[in-house]
Write a protein that holds these residues in place. Structure first.
Motif, PDB file in Angstrom:
ATOM      1  N   TYR A  59     -16.287  40.905 -16.099  1.00 55.40           N
ATOM      2  CA  TYR A  59     -14.964  41.220 -15.551  1.00 55.40           C
ATOM      3  C   TYR A  59     -14.826  40.588 -14.168  1.00 55.40           C
ATOM      4  O   TYR A  59     -15.791  40.522 -13.394  1.00 55.40           O
ATOM      5  CB  TYR A  59     -14.761  42.734 -15.447  1.00 55.40           C
ATOM      6  CG  TYR A  59     -14.526  43.403 -16.781  1.00 55.40           C
ATOM      7  CD1 TYR A  59     -13.239  43.607 -17.269  1.00 55.40           C
ATOM      8  CD2 TYR A  59     -15.598  43.802 -17.573  1.00 55.40           C
ATOM      9  CE1 TYR A  59     -13.030  44.201 -18.498  1.00 55.40           C
ATOM     10  CE2 TYR A  59     -15.394  44.398 -18.805  1.00 55.40           C
ATOM     11  CZ  TYR A  59     -14.107  44.593 -19.262  1.00 55.40           C
ATOM     12  OH  TYR A  59     -13.892  45.183 -20.488  1.00 55.40           O
ATOM     13  N   GLY A  63     -11.055  40.509 -18.208  1.00 50.91           N
ATOM     14  CA  GLY A  63     -12.331  40.904 -18.772  1.00 50.91           C
ATOM     15  C   GLY A  63     -12.585  40.318 -20.142  1.00 50.91           C
ATOM     16  O   GLY A  63     -11.658  40.095 -20.930  1.00 50.91           O
ATOM     17  N   GLY A  85     -11.674  47.631 -17.042  1.00 55.66           N
ATOM     18  CA  GLY A  85     -10.585  46.670 -16.928  1.00 55.66           C
ATOM     19  C   GLY A  85      -9.225  47.325 -16.880  1.00 55.66           C
ATOM     20  O   GLY A  85      -9.084  48.521 -16.614  1.00 55.66           O
ATOM     21  N   ASN A 101      -6.914  41.896 -12.946  1.00 52.96           N
ATOM     22  CA  ASN A 101      -8.238  42.096 -13.516  1.00 52.96           C
ATOM     23  C   ASN A 101      -8.303  41.411 -14.880  1.00 52.96           C
ATOM     24  O   ASN A 101      -7.399  41.564 -15.707  1.00 52.96           O
ATOM     25  CB  ASN A 101      -8.544  43.587 -13.660  1.00 52.96           C
ATOM     26  CG  ASN A 101      -9.936  43.839 -14.207  1.00 52.96           C
ATOM     27  OD1 ASN A 101     -10.160  43.767 -15.406  1.00 52.96           O
ATOM     28  ND2 ASN A 101     -10.862  44.153 -13.315  1.00 52.96           N
ATOM     29  N   ASP A 157     -20.627  42.357 -21.049  1.00 48.92           N
ATOM     30  CA  ASP A 157     -19.300  42.464 -20.427  1.00 48.92           C
ATOM     31  C   ASP A 157     -19.239  41.572 -19.201  1.00 48.92           C
ATOM     32  O   ASP A 157     -20.181  41.547 -18.393  1.00 48.92           O
ATOM     33  CB  ASP A 157     -19.009  43.901 -19.968  1.00 48.92           C
ATOM     34  CG  ASP A 157     -18.908  44.871 -21.126  1.00 48.92           C
ATOM     35  OD1 ASP A 157     -18.580  44.436 -22.228  1.00 48.92           O
ATOM     36  OD2 ASP A 157     -19.172  46.069 -20.904  1.00 48.92           O
TER      37      ASP A 157
END
Length: 746
Positions: A554, A533, A204, A531, A552
């Motif tokens: 993103y 995340g 990220g 971005n 995770d």
């Protein structure tokens, strides 16, 4: 932006009411930081442990006694009064335990526990688990990064993070941006793996301290420090594809404050391999010489640490048809061939100063100069680029009221001078000078218990992009002791060097077409992306064995992107600004589990949804699988009294189907189906450690022997319109085995 600044100001005002903290640093007699030392107030339950760099923070308890202990060292008791910081605390070995041997094993790959950002650290031990000859090959055993061949000619491996290629990753060396500009295509292969102390992979948005170009993440490489290096290290390597390599490290402690290391690297490949019988070399022949000299000055009493690094590298590669002779066939339409000759000079200096009376306050200066020259040709087309760059960054860090409120601020300057000549139907020079100057401020709040966040903002002026702002934000929250949430958001902006970054298309007969809109570079506009995340990590105990699971997610949204379109026509590469949407969604589930004593499993599932609006409509990104599986098993036997042991490591990768670019304009025999078939690979290595001085290793890559069918289109007519070596989705070379040895003098 207004909401972002409001969050920062509110955090600043709230945190000023927080409890005051006491901080310090714990080291051993060699000034090496101690990780995991216990620090607590006498007769209380208030305590903490030291971080990897030896630092710690603990709520202030006035007129109390601070107790510091660590296994194998003498316990220290420090009366504390009227102070918020301590000088460096040195622990001495406990002679009473002189005959007791205690051994612990730290994982080679760890996820940051205390850090606010989502960072994974790979130690040098992780790099030793595979045939890691350079940084580009360092991620074969790590699921955070995807590795694949860039094309079927140059033998270069490219990396991806969150489904996006390396130009969207800020790649730094000791927090100085390194692989950028002219070195984007091959720069990762110019740092030998044995030079590396550790690698930090941050997903990220990165830190504003390191610049504005990071979009999908950051990879930072820490080199071996002269102060901690051993007098001699030798590594010899050879493989069945006729690659031979030698690494020699020499270290000398010049004085109690000065240390220096000399790193020598050379690799050679002269045998011509054509395992698939398409009359083209499977991998280049050539050689590389790489020399680095590092100096370190350390004066802990005055709070000064500095590094000076000088490096020279020369790399020559020859590729193409097996019968190609560069002396007679260069740039002639007889036998197709290619050469890439690269020369690099790097000079960097770092100075850090910690105020002796205020150890929470520090400042540092980073200065780096890089010279990169590449002379190359691909078939009948030359491509030459010379890049001179200068980078400086000044950083000042301190606290606000107490040590739970930290900040970093500073200014940076970057200058890039390019001399670039491109043939490939363009026959044009793209010489230019780029420079930028900017300032940044980054605030960190950490209550040392369950909440921390980093809010940063930088403002830059660029001679092409004008004035712009880059906000970044990271948050970590632990609602319970074994679970952690992380959140990040940030903006990145960059100028795409479309030719240096897309050299894989040079080994084809595609025409290069730029849809010029009078933009900032090559007639195109800068790339801009956001971005976002979210990550959750949970530790668990199952059948009395420890484990961890991490999820995770993103998303990257592009405001503008330089579209590299190879679908519009199979004989063209079209470059144009994004008109519509382009996004990348990345979901990853990681599992780490200790199956048995010294037997560890690391597994991962990755899902990618990457789509772009091309001129012909919205499509999935080509040569990108939606689904990937990863598994790694490592086992080490019990160490003998003489220090011997066996180490076993195996890595499995499964890659789902991938969309192939349009080839409908090719002749029927050179057309490809829309999607590839899924495939899997297995890599393994066995290491025999005879002592702490000597070990040997053997291993294999692609042991399933899976290779791509029809690697080079039009290989029988390399000067014809269908010739294309850029469509690579699977291994080019079949099974490859290697062996090597490592010898140390400590």
């Amino acid at each position: 932006m207004k909401h972002f600044i409001t969050v920062v100001l509110c955090a600043l005002s709230l945190s000023l009411w927080s409890q005051e903290q006491l901080n310090g640093t714990i080291v051993d007699e060699t000034n090496s930081p101690i990780l995991g030392a216990s620090i607590f107030w006498e007769n209380t339950t208030i305590g903490t442990t030291s971080e990897a760099n030896g630092t710690f923070k603990i709520p202030l308890h006035e007129n109390g006694v601070l107790i510091i202990s660590y296994v194998g060292y003498e316990e220290r008791k420090l009366p504390i009064s009227n102070t918020k910081s301590l000088k460096t605390i040195i622990l001495k070995p406990d002679n009473i335990l002189g005959e007791v041997l205690l051994k612990t094993k730290k994982r080679n790959t760890t996820r940051s526990v205390s850090g606010t950002a989502n960072t994974i650290t790979m130690s040098s031990g992780e790099l030793l688990k595979a045939a890691c000859c350079n940084i580009a090959e360092a991620f074969e055993t790590n699921p955070a990064i995807d590795v694949n061949f860039a094309d079927a000619i140059t033998g270069t491996k490219q990396i991806k993070m969150l489904g996006l290629t390396s130009p969207y990753i800020l790649i730094a060396e000791e927090n100085i941006p390194s692989v950028r500009g002219a070195s984007q295509a091959y720069g990762l292969s110019f740092t030998p793996g044995t030079w590396v102390e550790s690698i930090q992979v941050t997903k990220g948005a990165g830190s504003v301290v390191n610049g504005y170009e990071s979009i999908s993440g950051q990879i930072n490489t820490e080199l071996i420090k002269p102060l901690n290096d051993i007098p001699l290290f030798v590594n010899l390597y050879g493989s069945t594809d006729a690659r031979f390599e030698a690494n020699i490290h020499l270290n000398q402690k010049v004085s109690d404050k000065w240390s220096t290391s000399l790193f020598l690297h050379g690799n050679l490949r002269q045998n011509k391999n054509d395992m698939n019988h398409d009359n083209f070399l499977d991998s280049p022949i050539g050689e590389q010489i790489n020399v680095m000299n590092r100096w370190q000055y350390t004066n802990l009493e005055k709070g000064v640490v500095s590094f000076l690094t000088l490096r020279y590298m020369k790399d020559n590669k020859q590729m193409g048809e097996v019968d190609f002779d560069k002396k007679t066939d260069k740039l002639k339409p007889t036998i197709w061939g290619s050469e890439i000759n690269t020369e690099k000079v790097d000079l960097s200096a770092k100075v850090g100063y910690v105020f002796p009376d205020m150890p929470f306050q520090n400042m540092g200066l980073q200065v780096s100069y890089n010279y990169h020259k590449q002379d190359s040709y691909f078939g009948l087309n030359p491509y030459n680029i010379q890049h001179n760059s200068l980078y400086t960054n000044f950083i000042f860090g301190s606290i606000i009221s107490n040590t739970m409120n930290n900040f970093s601020t500073g200014v940076s300057f970057t200058m890039d001078n390019y001399n670039e000549y491109v043939a490939f139907s363009l026959n044009q020079n793209f010489d230019r000078m780029d420079n930028s100057v900017g300032g940044f401020f980054e605030y960190t709040y950490n209550n040392t218990e369950n909440l921390s966040f980093i809010a940063g903002l930088r403002v830059d002026y660029h001679n092409r992009m004008g004035v712009f702002m880059t906000p970044r934000f990271h948050l970590k929250y632990s609602p319970w002791s074994t679970g952690t949430f992380r959140l990040s958001a940030g903006r990145g902006k960059r100028l795409a060097n479309i030719f240096a970054e897309n050299q894989s298309f040079f080994a084809s007969n595609r025409q290069f077409i730029i849809h010029n809109v009078q933009g900032d570079i090559y007639g195109l506009d800068p790339e801009i992306a956001w971005n976002y995340g979210l990550s959750f990590s949970q530790d668990f105990n199952l059948l009395s064995k420890q484990g961890n699971i991490t999820v995770d997610f993103y998303r990257t949204d592009f405001e503008n992107q330089i579209i590299v379109d190879i679908d519009q026509n199979s004989h063209e590469v079209n470059f144009y600004n994004l008109d519509g949407k382009s996004f990348a969604n990345s979901l990853q589930i990681d599992l780490n589990y200790n199956l048995a004593h010294n037997l560890n499993l690391r597994g991962a599932y990755k899902y990618y949804d990457i789509q772009t609006d091309y001129q012909s409509g919205r499509k999935e990104r080509p040569l990108q699988s939606k689904h990937r599986l990863f598994a790694n098993l490592e086992y080490e036997t019990q160490t003998t009294e003489k220090g011997g042991s066996w180490k076993f490591d195996a890595t499995y990768n499964w890659i789902g189907k991938q969309r192939l670019p349009n080839t409908s304009q090719n002749a029927v025999e050179n057309q490809l189906k829309p999607y590839t078939n899924p495939f899997s690979t297995v890599n393994a290595q066995i290491t025999k450690v005879f002592s702490d001085r000597f070990e040997i290793y053997i291993g294999g890559e692609n042991m399933t022997n899976y290779t791509q069918d029809r690697i080079i289109l039009g290989a029988d007519q390399p000067f014809g319109t269908d010739f294309d070596s850029s469509i690579v989705y699977a291994p080019i070379f079949g099974q490859m085995y290697y062996a090597g040895l490592r010898y140390k003098i400590k």
